[in-house]
Motif scaffolding. Structure first.
Motif, PDB file in Angstrom:
ATOM      1  N   GLN A   1       0.812  -1.201   0.000  1.00 19.75           N
ATOM      2  CA  GLN A   1       0.000   0.000   0.000  1.00 19.75           C
ATOM      3  C   GLN A   1       0.858   1.270   0.000  1.00 19.75           C
ATOM      4  O   GLN A   1       0.426   2.312  -0.461  1.00 19.75           O
TER       5      GLN A   1
ATOM      6  N   GLN B   1       2.387   1.542  -8.426  1.00 15.67           N
ATOM      7  CA  GLN B   1       1.054   0.955  -8.440  1.00 15.67           C
ATOM      8  C   GLN B   1       0.447   1.006  -9.839  1.00 15.67           C
ATOM      9  O   GLN B   1      -0.237   0.060 -10.264  1.00 15.67           O
TER      10      GLN B   1
ATOM     11  N   ARG C   1      -0.416  -2.683 -12.601  1.00 14.31           N
ATOM     12  CA  ARG C   1      -1.656  -3.106 -13.271  1.00 14.31           C
ATOM     13  C   ARG C   1      -1.368  -4.006 -14.476  1.00 14.31           C
ATOM     14  O   ARG C   1      -2.279  -4.661 -14.989  1.00 14.31           O
TER      15      ARG C   1
ATOM     16  N   THR D   1     -15.390   0.527 -12.226  1.00 11.20           N
ATOM     17  CA  THR D   1     -14.413   1.525 -11.811  1.00 11.20           C
ATOM     18  C   THR D   1     -14.985   2.892 -12.144  1.00 11.20           C
ATOM     19  O   THR D   1     -15.256   3.183 -13.312  1.00 11.20           O
TER      20      THR D   1
ATOM     21  N   PHE E   1      -5.500   4.726  -5.327  1.00 10.54           N
ATOM     22  CA  PHE E   1      -5.766   3.295  -5.227  1.00 10.54           C
ATOM     23  C   PHE E   1      -6.489   2.980  -3.931  1.00 10.54           C
ATOM     24  O   PHE E   1      -6.263   3.624  -2.895  1.00 10.54           O
TER      25      PHE E   1
ATOM     26  N   TYR F   1     -10.965  -2.454  -1.565  1.00 10.13           N
ATOM     27  CA  TYR F   1     -11.099  -3.147  -2.830  1.00 10.13           C
ATOM     28  C   TYR F   1     -11.931  -4.413  -2.685  1.00 10.13           C
ATOM     29  O   TYR F   1     -12.783  -4.718  -3.532  1.00 10.13           O
TER      30      TYR F   1
ATOM     31  N   ARG G   1      -8.344  -1.823  -8.824  1.00 11.80           N
ATOM     32  CA  ARG G   1      -7.859  -1.285  -7.553  1.00 11.80           C
ATOM     33  C   ARG G   1      -7.729   0.234  -7.613  1.00 11.80           C
ATOM     34  O   ARG G   1      -7.856   0.917  -6.591  1.00 11.80           O
ATOM     35  N   GLN G   2      -7.467   0.779  -8.814  1.00 10.05           N
ATOM     36  CA  GLN G   2      -7.384   2.232  -8.889  1.00 10.05           C
ATOM     37  C   GLN G   2      -8.769   2.799  -8.606  1.00 10.05           C
ATOM     38  O   GLN G   2      -9.796   2.240  -8.991  1.00 10.05           O
ATOM     39  N   SER G   3      -8.809   3.922  -7.919  1.00  8.51           N
ATOM     40  CA  SER G   3     -10.067   4.419  -7.379  1.00  8.51           C
ATOM     41  C   SER G   3     -10.889   5.218  -8.373  1.00  8.51           C
ATOM     42  O   SER G   3     -12.035   5.554  -8.088  1.00  8.51           O
TER      43      SER G   3
END
Length: 344
Positions: free
Chosen positions: A19, A26, A30, A62, A75, A81, A117-119
């Motif tokens: 994290q 990060q 992907r 997403t 993320f 997640y 996972r990306q916000s």
């Protein structure tokens, strides 16, 4: 079978990194590293080979914009997640539940997949949200009429571009909707064609060095010219017809979209898009997504509202101009307590 595939694709797209990793680490996580000795596949004429089907339906969970509660966190945490993944899986389970119940509802209709996972799809600005609108952009957004905010339809101007099945504009056409998320890339010397399942449009990307047409020659999806920077396809798109974007507000003719498509391995493309419209937005935003190959994806006809009768039906059934006709139709059916005016 689609559900199992969606799970596999979602897990493939979820970066497994600490994290406290940097944003760049990060983002790179992907993508699966290519196998040892991998070389960029190339066409017979030497360009990087992007041909294939790259449906974006799996990205549907997403969000385009980041939740304000997440601030500049690009993320999700592992716990966040997992919760988002489980919510999406619950929606996907509706398909099997409807099958067992003999129903066909949203479980069959929508194709949303699992979240990344990306916000958010937007990574610039740092808050993952559209930049502020200019006064002109605010005015155009406030006056935009679509079936999402309109209840009485008087004429064609009361329907949005999507209502009329014209286009989803740019960059919306390159992003997931509720269904029909297919994207297929074709290549020939000097030309790349990007075919979209939703509203069955095709983008012609010219690689022959031609100039853009005069500013008054405009297209729903703009005019696209491309070139290669190393192994990255760079696409510059201009000459947009105003009002064709489904972004934060209707676009002006100054909309400019720059896209990068980079094949990272045999099954993933790094898709980036910088979107600028100085008439509408104060600054730009950037979309950054991993595309996944799925060459057995079925590209279906997008018939929208078949027979092209729905627009007329909305006008006839809601406009006060046709109240007498509606009353007469109800009377002809022997219905006394009819509603002759639209419900607002």
């Amino acid at each position: 079978m689609r559900t199992a595939l969606a799970v596999a694709l979602a897990l493939l797209a979820a970066p497994v990194v600490a994290q406290d990793a940097t944003f760049e680490e990060q983002m790179e996580a992907r993508f699966q590293p290519p196998p040892p000795g991998w070389e960029m596949p190339r066409t017979q004429w030497g360009d990087p080979d992007l041909r294939g089907k790259w449906p974006v339906d799996y990205l549907g969970r997403t969000p385009r914009e980041r939740s304000p509660a997440l601030g500049e966190r690009a993320f999700l945490t592992e716990e966040e997640y997992r919760r988002a993944f489980d919510r999406a899986q619950g929606d996907l389970d509706r398909y099997e539940e409807e099958n067992e119940a003999g129903l066909m509802a949203m479980g069959h209709w929508a194709e949303f997949g699992h979240p990344l996972r990306q916000s958010s799809m937007i990574v610039e600005p740092a808050n993952g949200r559209y930049p502020p609108l200019t006064p002109q952009g605010e005015e155009w957004r406030a006056n935009e009429r679509t079936s999402w905010n309109t209840y009485v339809f008087e004429n064609m101007d009361d329907f949005g571009i999507f209502d009329r099945c014209l286009t989803r504009g740019m960059p919306g056409s390159m992003l997931p909707g509720a269904y029909n998320g297919g994207i297929e890339i074709f290549q020939s010397p000097g030309l790349v064609v990007i075919t979209l399942e939703m509203i069955h449009e095709s983008r012609m990307v010219y690689l022959d060095g031609r100039e853009a047409p005069p500013a008054d020659v405009q297209y729903d999806l703009g005019f696209s010219r491309g070139h290669w920077e190393g192994d990255t396809l760079v696409i510059e798109t201009t000459n947009f017809r105003p009002g064709m974007s489904m972004g934060p507000a209707p676009n002006s003719d100054q909309l400019h979209v720059t896209e990068h498509l980079t094949l990272k391995n045999d099954n993933q493309i790094h898709y980036e898009a910088w979107v600028r419209d100085p008439v509408v937005m104060e600054g730009h935003y950037k979309l950054d997504l991993p595309w996944l190959r799925e060459d057995d994806y079925g590209m279906y006809e997008y018939a929208c509202h078949e027979g092209n009768v729905q627009v007329r039906g909305y006008i006839m059934s809601t406009s006060p101009r046709f109240a007498d006709e509606r009353a007469a139709a109800w009377e002809a059916q022997g219905v006394e307590n009819h509603v002759s005016e639209p419900v607002r």
